[in-house]
Design an enzyme around this catalytic site. Structure first.
Site, PDB file in Angstrom:
ATOM      1  N   GLY A  79      62.662  13.696  27.208  1.00 16.02           N
ATOM      2  CA  GLY A  79      63.735  14.018  27.985  1.00 16.02           C
ATOM      3  C   GLY A  79      64.732  12.845  28.341  1.00 16.02           C
ATOM      4  O   GLY A  79      65.300  12.787  29.159  1.00 16.02           O
ATOM      5  N   THR A  80      65.141  12.233  27.279  1.00 15.17           N
ATOM      6  CA  THR A  80      66.046  11.352  27.373  1.00 15.17           C
ATOM      7  C   THR A  80      67.484  11.781  27.560  1.00 15.17           C
ATOM      8  O   THR A  80      68.201  11.336  28.060  1.00 15.17           O
ATOM      9  CB  THR A  80      65.939   9.909  26.172  1.00 15.17           C
ATOM     10  OG1 THR A  80      66.375  10.771  25.244  1.00 15.17           O
ATOM     11  CG2 THR A  80      64.832   9.335  26.103  1.00 15.17           C
ATOM     12  N   ARG A  91      56.560  35.467  23.038  1.00 14.98           N
ATOM     13  CA  ARG A  91      57.703  34.738  23.275  1.00 14.98           C
ATOM     14  C   ARG A  91      58.730  35.092  24.214  1.00 14.98           C
ATOM     15  O   ARG A  91      59.004  34.561  24.948  1.00 14.98           O
ATOM     16  CB  ARG A  91      58.612  34.636  21.915  1.00 14.98           C
ATOM     17  CG  ARG A  91      59.742  33.686  21.848  1.00 14.98           C
ATOM     18  CD  ARG A  91      60.604  33.761  20.560  1.00 14.98           C
ATOM     19  NE  ARG A  91      59.465  33.306  19.651  1.00 14.98           N
ATOM     20  CZ  ARG A  91      59.371  31.974  19.215  1.00 14.98           C
ATOM     21  NH1 ARG A  91      59.554  31.141  20.037  1.00 14.98           N
ATOM     22  NH2 ARG A  91      58.259  31.696  18.028  1.00 14.98           N
ATOM     23  N   MET A 117      62.014  22.632  22.286  1.00 17.12           N
ATOM     24  CA  MET A 117      61.508  22.938  20.933  1.00 17.12           C
ATOM     25  C   MET A 117      61.012  24.276  20.870  1.00 17.12           C
ATOM     26  O   MET A 117      59.925  24.540  20.489  1.00 17.12           O
ATOM     27  CB  MET A 117      60.602  21.763  20.443  1.00 17.12           C
ATOM     28  CG  MET A 117      61.135  20.287  20.477  1.00 17.12           C
ATOM     29  SD  MET A 117      62.806  20.237  19.696  1.00 17.12           S
ATOM     30  CE  MET A 117      62.247  19.723  18.185  1.00 17.12           C
ATOM     31  N   LEU A 173      64.284  30.896  20.847  1.00 11.14           N
ATOM     32  CA  LEU A 173      64.415  31.884  22.198  1.00 11.14           C
ATOM     33  C   LEU A 173      64.682  33.194  21.375  1.00 11.14           C
ATOM     34  O   LEU A 173      65.446  33.647  20.811  1.00 11.14           O
ATOM     35  CB  LEU A 173      65.602  31.439  22.988  1.00 11.14           C
ATOM     36  CG  LEU A 173      65.406  29.903  23.556  1.00 11.14           C
ATOM     37  CD1 LEU A 173      66.793  29.629  24.300  1.00 11.14           C
ATOM     38  CD2 LEU A 173      64.416  29.741  24.390  1.00 11.14           C
ATOM     39  N   ASN A 192      73.235  23.713  23.604  1.00 11.24           N
ATOM     40  CA  ASN A 192      71.973  23.061  22.924  1.00 11.24           C
ATOM     41  C   ASN A 192      72.624  21.763  22.255  1.00 11.24           C
ATOM     42  O   ASN A 192      73.866  21.879  21.991  1.00 11.24           O
ATOM     43  CB  ASN A 192      71.574  23.884  21.716  1.00 11.24           C
ATOM     44  CG  ASN A 192      70.245  23.134  21.177  1.00 11.24           C
ATOM     45  OD1 ASN A 192      69.427  22.560  21.806  1.00 11.24           O
ATOM     46  ND2 ASN A 192      70.010  23.411  19.732  1.00 11.24           N
ATOM     47  N   HIS A 197      71.951  19.301  19.173  1.00  7.85           N
ATOM     48  CA  HIS A 197      71.120  19.408  17.667  1.00  7.85           C
ATOM     49  C   HIS A 197      71.407  17.825  17.041  1.00  7.85           C
ATOM     50  O   HIS A 197      72.776  17.483  16.977  1.00  7.85           O
ATOM     51  CB  HIS A 197      71.482  20.420  17.046  1.00  7.85           C
ATOM     52  CG  HIS A 197      70.708  20.498  15.628  1.00  7.85           C
ATOM     53  ND1 HIS A 197      69.346  21.122  15.569  1.00  7.85           N
ATOM     54  CD2 HIS A 197      71.101  20.181  14.311  1.00  7.85           C
ATOM     55  CE1 HIS A 197      68.972  21.159  14.517  1.00  7.85           C
ATOM     56  NE2 HIS A 197      69.786  20.332  13.537  1.00  7.85           N
ATOM     57  N   ASP A 257      70.842  27.262  15.535  1.00  9.26           N
ATOM     58  CA  ASP A 257      71.698  26.146  15.575  1.00  9.26           C
ATOM     59  C   ASP A 257      72.860  26.418  14.779  1.00  9.26           C
ATOM     60  O   ASP A 257      73.520  25.777  14.082  1.00  9.26           O
ATOM     61  CB  ASP A 257      70.945  24.997  14.605  1.00  9.26           C
ATOM     62  CG  ASP A 257      69.815  24.548  15.115  1.00  9.26           C
ATOM     63  OD1 ASP A 257      69.755  24.584  16.380  1.00  9.26           O
ATOM     64  OD2 ASP A 257      68.912  23.855  14.448  1.00  9.26           O
TER      65      ASP A 257
HETATM   66  C1  GAR Z   1      67.102  15.091  20.629  1.00  8.78           C
HETATM   67  O1  GAR Z   1      67.346  14.109  19.597  1.00  8.78           O
HETATM   68  C2  GAR Z   1      67.542  16.460  20.260  1.00  8.78           C
HETATM   69  O2  GAR Z   1      68.851  16.461  19.681  1.00  8.78           O
HETATM   70  C3  GAR Z   1      66.530  17.056  19.438  1.00  8.78           C
HETATM   71  O3  GAR Z   1      65.427  16.525  19.999  1.00  8.78           O
HETATM   72  C4  GAR Z   1      65.671  15.159  20.776  1.00  8.78           C
HETATM   73  C5  GAR Z   1      65.143  15.344  22.141  1.00  8.78           C
HETATM   74  O4  GAR Z   1      65.135  14.123  22.752  1.00  8.78           O
HETATM   75  N1  GAR Z   1      66.752  18.288  19.484  1.00  8.78           N
HETATM   76  C6  GAR Z   1      66.336  18.992  18.670  1.00  8.78           C
HETATM   77  O5  GAR Z   1      65.919  18.836  17.489  1.00  8.78           O
HETATM   78  C7  GAR Z   1      66.591  20.557  18.683  1.00  8.78           C
HETATM   79  N2  GAR Z   1      66.487  21.443  17.439  1.00  8.78           N
HETATM   80  P1  GAR Z   1      64.951  13.669  24.176  1.00  8.78           P
HETATM   81  O6  GAR Z   1      63.659  14.559  24.618  1.00  8.78           O
HETATM   82  O7  GAR Z   1      64.660  12.387  24.372  1.00  8.78           O
HETATM   83  O8  GAR Z   1      66.156  14.255  24.818  1.00  8.78           O
END
Ligand code: GAR
Length: 324
Positions: free
Chosen positions: A19-20, A71, A96, A99, A113, A115, A151
């Site tokens: 969740g950064t 789902r 992840m 949907l 979103n 990506h 995406d």
């Molecule tokens: C991020 O890098 C985001 O772009 C990626 O997951 C990471 C989550 O990091 N998302 C995907 O790959 C979606 N397909 P975080 O939990 O530290 O924000």
């Protein structure tokens, strides 16, 4: 809310892991220029680290594990939590989960979103390794609207990140993450604030007005307006940006007269108002600077207003076109 300030858009952030990006969105939401606030952080992983952080920061959290569920049933539970929190937008930040189509459709234009690649390159997983394997000079991140194809929704913004000679997927991911933390709050802020932005609203009205037959833009009393019917044509719409001290940004369209105008304002005072000066001659104001402007309604009023002033030779054409 300070007087005169726009209401903040309410967003629910969905996460699955650290969740950064959620944290970057949260801290940016505390800046004075923020157009949005986070009303919920929700996860499909009850032990997601981001949930602990959000809760510590005083944000409402919700979690529901998806294991063993259909789902669409899991999506419904997450969606209900977002709705209960009053969310107007859903912002996916490392969520992840794919949907279900119906969920995506209900939030079309209101779900974003991030990506970790420069889309349309490298949809799906393992984006960094794929960029390295391809020998790309740069990688990056993309913020996009969520559509039913994975995406592939409309791109709202991207950040480039140079690939360094000794990069591994991990080191590259770390730098892309830094870029994401800058990009995501910036785009979410712009996107949620644009419904109050005069230039964006004008662009949208202009595109709709100019679709009508023989419509042309002409300035009128210092504001953009649109008329039809050539040189001697009449105006069918005006755009007012907080005219004469009013707080509205509005489309002015022709009604049939004072009675209709009064009825509309009484029925829906959040949408309609009587603009100064113009109101006396039957022009009604449709308020555009609000979070839930109905653009189909705006289009309808533009067309109606156009019908009321356009010469017969043109209205006949539109009538015929509408029959098909
Ligand atoms: C991020 O890098 C985001 O772009 C990626 O997951 C990471 C989550 O990091 N998302 C995907 O790959 C979606 N397909 P975080 O939990 O530290 O924000």
């Amino acid at each position: 809310m300070p007087e005169g300030a726009n209401p903040k858009a309410k967003i629910a952030v969905f996460i699955s892991g650290t969740g950064t990006n959620m944290a970057a969105l949260l801290y940016a939401s505390r800046l004075p220029t923020a157009n949005y606030e986070i009303v919920l952080v929700a996860s499909n992983a009850p032990d997601a680290a981001g949930l602990t952080l959000a809760a510590e920061e005083g944000v409402a959290v919700f979690a529901h594990a998806h294991r063993g569920m259909e789902r669409s049933d899991h999506d419904s539970i997450m969606e209900q939590a977002a709705k209960d929190a009053g969310a107007e937008y859903i912002v996916l930040a490392g969520y992840m989960r794919i949907l279900s189509d119906s969920f995506v459709e209900r939030w079309a234009g209101r779900m974003l979103n991030i990506h970790p690649s420069l889309l349309p390159k490298y949809r799906g997983l393992d984006t960094h390794q794929r960029a390295l394997d391809a020998g790309d000079a740069s990688a990056g991140a993309t913020v996009h609207l969520v559509s039913s194809e994975l995406d592939a929704g409309e791109i709202l913004g991207q950040s480039d990140v140079a690939i360094m000679p000794d990069d591994t997927a991990e080191t590259l991911a770390e730098r892309v993450r830094i870029a994401e933390h800058q990009l995501y709050p910036h785009i979410v802020n712009d996107y949620t604030g644009r419904c109050f932005d005069a230039a964006w609203l004008l662009g949208r009205v202009r595109a709709l007005a100019l679709q009508l037959p023989e419509a042309e833009e002409r300035e009128s009393h210092g504001s953009p307006g649109w008329r039809t019917g050539g040189k001697t044509g009449k105006f069918f719409a005006h755009f007012n940006d907080q005219h004469h001290g009013e707080r509205h940004i509005a489309l002015l369209a022709k009604t049939s007269g004072q009675d209709e105008m009064t009825a509309l304002i009484e029925r829906d005072p959040d949408v309609f108002y009587r603009p100064k000066y113009y109101g006396a001659s039957g022009w009604i104001g449709l308020i555009l600077n609000r979070p839930d402007t109905d653009w189909t309604q705006v289009e309808h009023w533009l067309e109606r207003s156009w019908q009321s002033v356009a010469p017969k030779r043109l209205t006949k054409l539109l009538d015929i076109a509408n029959e098909f």
